[in-house]
Scaffold this active site. Structure first.
Site, short mmCIF file in Angstrom:
data_model
loop_
_atom_site.label_atom_id
_atom_site.label_comp_id
_atom_site.label_asym_id
_atom_site.label_seq_id
_atom_site.Cartn_x
_atom_site.Cartn_y
_atom_site.Cartn_z
N CYS A 161 8.92 17.50 106.64
CA CYS A 161 9.38 18.43 105.61
C CYS A 161 10.02 19.67 106.25
O CYS A 161 9.42 20.29 107.14
CB CYS A 161 8.21 18.85 104.75
SG CYS A 161 8.67 20.08 103.51
N ARG B 10 25.86 11.05 92.11
CA ARG B 10 26.18 12.15 93.03
C ARG B 10 27.58 12.01 93.60
O ARG B 10 27.98 12.79 94.45
CB ARG B 10 25.18 12.15 94.19
CG ARG B 10 23.83 12.69 93.77
CD ARG B 10 23.00 13.02 94.98
NE ARG B 10 21.73 13.56 94.58
CZ ARG B 10 20.60 13.37 95.23
NH1 ARG B 10 20.60 12.66 96.34
NH2 ARG B 10 19.48 13.89 94.80
N ASP C 161 11.79 21.07 87.04
CA ASP C 161 11.07 19.92 86.48
C ASP C 161 9.77 19.73 87.26
O ASP C 161 9.39 20.58 88.08
CB ASP C 161 11.95 18.66 86.53
CG ASP C 161 12.19 18.18 87.96
OD1 ASP C 161 11.87 18.93 88.90
OD2 ASP C 161 12.69 17.05 88.13
N GLN D 22 11.66 10.78 82.73
CA GLN D 22 10.62 9.75 82.51
C GLN D 22 10.97 8.39 83.13
O GLN D 22 10.30 7.41 82.85
CB GLN D 22 10.36 9.48 81.00
CG GLN D 22 10.47 10.68 80.10
CD GLN D 22 9.21 11.50 80.10
OE1 GLN D 22 8.20 11.09 80.67
NE2 GLN D 22 9.26 12.66 79.50
N THR D 23 12.05 8.27 83.90
CA THR D 23 12.44 6.94 84.40
C THR D 23 12.78 7.02 85.89
O THR D 23 13.38 7.99 86.34
CB THR D 23 13.66 6.43 83.61
OG1 THR D 23 13.43 6.65 82.22
CG2 THR D 23 13.88 4.95 83.83
N TYR E 295 15.70 22.60 81.54
CA TYR E 295 15.86 21.84 82.78
C TYR E 295 17.27 21.24 82.87
O TYR E 295 17.98 21.43 83.87
CB TYR E 295 14.79 20.74 82.89
CG TYR E 295 15.16 19.76 83.98
CD1 TYR E 295 14.95 20.09 85.31
CD2 TYR E 295 15.80 18.56 83.67
CE1 TYR E 295 15.35 19.24 86.32
CE2 TYR E 295 16.22 17.70 84.67
CZ TYR E 295 15.99 18.05 85.99
OH TYR E 295 16.40 17.21 86.99
N LEU F 104 14.76 1.39 78.33
CA LEU F 104 14.60 2.69 79.00
C LEU F 104 13.53 3.55 78.31
O LEU F 104 12.98 4.45 78.92
CB LEU F 104 15.91 3.48 78.98
CG LEU F 104 16.83 3.38 80.18
CD1 LEU F 104 18.07 4.22 79.95
CD2 LEU F 104 16.14 3.85 81.45
N GLY F 105 13.28 3.27 77.03
CA GLY F 105 12.26 4.03 76.30
C GLY F 105 12.75 5.40 75.88
O GLY F 105 13.86 5.82 76.21
N GLU G 226 20.97 12.84 84.24
CA GLU G 226 19.78 13.69 84.08
C GLU G 226 18.97 13.25 82.87
O GLU G 226 17.74 13.25 82.91
CB GLU G 226 20.17 15.17 83.95
CG GLU G 226 20.67 15.78 85.25
CD GLU G 226 19.61 15.77 86.35
OE1 GLU G 226 18.42 15.66 86.06
OE2 GLU G 226 19.99 15.84 87.54
N CYS H 269 7.89 15.55 99.30
CA CYS H 269 6.71 16.24 98.75
C CYS H 269 6.36 15.56 97.43
O CYS H 269 6.43 16.15 96.36
CB CYS H 269 7.03 17.73 98.57
SG CYS H 269 5.58 18.72 98.27
S1 SF4 Z 1 4.99 21.14 103.89
FE1 SF4 Z 1 6.56 20.30 102.58
S2 SF4 Z 1 5.77 18.26 102.04
FE2 SF4 Z 1 4.06 19.44 102.83
S3 SF4 Z 1 3.12 20.34 100.99
FE3 SF4 Z 1 4.52 21.85 101.84
S4 SF4 Z 1 6.42 21.53 100.69
FE4 SF4 Z 1 5.17 19.69 100.41
#
Ligand code: SF4
Length: 340
Positions: free
Chosen positions: A204, A26, A139, A43-44, A121, A81-82, A38, A193
């Site tokens: 959140c 980043r 994704d 998968q990692t 993606y 890494l596969g 990316e 999440c």
């Molecule tokens: S409030 Fe946020 S963390 Fe909770 S389910 Fe919804 S999007 Fe996911």
């Protein structure tokens, strides 16, 4: 649904500014760096990728260097890494960029999407992060967040679900902040999440508008369709060694773990008498034979159930390469037999 999604940029972008993790890829928006990260991150886990990412760029700092790298070097840089087809496709795409785009990473979505190993993606991620295109990168993380946000029980592994979500997100991509928006969605899925356990709704930024949270059904989403079980393959792996050299074999150039190295192995789980018969057939003269614990390695569609035999030999059999495993690109499925 659309009004729900239209409030996403306003809620997510300020949260992202305050909470984004400092990750090596980043630190700039150089397309080669973002693309490489990316592909590695598919998968990692992030923590596992960091070291590989730094070593890869040290060894191959430009797209041109990647295009010209010998296959063995690439396999070695990717070792552990596969999903090795990823690195073969990276090189194919680097060669496409050299031949078709004069060594400059293309900036148009259709041209990015046409590169080897780049699907919707990755094209969406590189397009938005590096070129500020309004191209969602959908994704598993983004599908999970959005299916909870909208309390949508459509199976997330169906192409139609991904297509519909991509279309909804495209409508709300904020001009000038496309890259940040892509990364904010990914970051929320990766850190708040999450896929396992309970999502952390209390921290959140979407909790006020999230329908799954409102209805208390966060942990019931997302929904996936029933999967076909993996094919199970049993095998016996021979760790034939003399001093520090092992018998090694190269895998075919196509198919699973193509072009990598392996220890000799045969189908089925052999008992000692069968092992000795196999050694005799190869012309190996054993001095000490010891059975390993049983090992498992899981690929996408197949699962290997392996029994290893460590065999110190007076002479290693002909017909194999004799070498130190550290000097060969040996995938984790086999390397695990050498770990304590
Ligand atoms: S409030 Fe946020 S963390 Fe909770 S389910 Fe919804 S999007 Fe996911």
């Amino acid at each position: 649904m659309d009004s729900l999604f239209s409030s996403l940029p306003g809620l997510l972008l300020p949260w992202y500014e305050r909470n984004k993790r400092d990750l090596p890829w980043r630190r700039d928006r150089e397309p080669y760096h973002v693309w490489l990260s990316e592909i590695m991150l598919q998968q990692t886990r992030v923590e596992a990728v960091k070291g590989y990412y730094a070593r890869f760029l040290d060894a191959l700092p430009t797209i041109e260097a990647l295009a010209e790298a010998p296959q063995e070097q690439l396999n070695k840089l990717w070792e552990g890494l596969g999903y090795y087809s990823r690195v073969r496709n990276l090189q194919k795409a680097a060669r496409q960029i050299m031949e078709l785009h004069g060594g400059i990473f293309p900036a148009a979505y259709a041209e990015i999407r046409a590169l080897a190993g780049i699907g919707d993606y990755t094209a969406g991620a590189v397009g938005s992060i590096c070129f500020e295109l309004p191209t969602p990168a959908v994704d598993g993380n983004v599908l999970r967040v959005c299916s909870r946000l909208a309390a949508d029980a459509s199976p997330i592994d169906r192409p139609q679900t991904k297509k519909a979500l991509t279309a909804s997100l495209e409508q709300v991509y904020p001009a000038g902040r496309c890259g940040d928006f892509t990364q904010a969605l990914m970051e929320l899925g990766a850190t708040v999440c999450g896929p396992n356990g309970t999502p952390q709704c209390e921290r959140c930024p979407l909790s006020r508008i999230c329908l799954a949270h409102r209805d208390g059904i966060e942990t019931e989403l997302p929904v996936k369709s029933a999967k076909k079980p993996r094919r199970m393959e049993e095998m016996t792996v021979f760790l034939l060694h003399q001093d520090h050299a092992y018998a090694l074999d190269k895998r075919p150039e196509s198919g699973l773990l193509a072009g990598l190295w392996e220890f000799p192995h045969v189908p089925g789980k052999l008992e000692l008498s069968q092992v000795l018969a196999q050694l005799d057939a190869w012309g190996a003269i054993p001095e000490e034979v010891e059975r390993s614990s049983e090992k498992t390695h899981i690929f996408t569609h197949v699962q290997w159930e392996m029994r290893g035999w460590y065999i110190r030999c007076r002479t290693l059999p002909e017909g194999f390469v004799h070498g130190r495993p550290a000097e060969y690109a040996l995938p984790t499925a086999f390397r695990q037999f050498l770990e304590p």
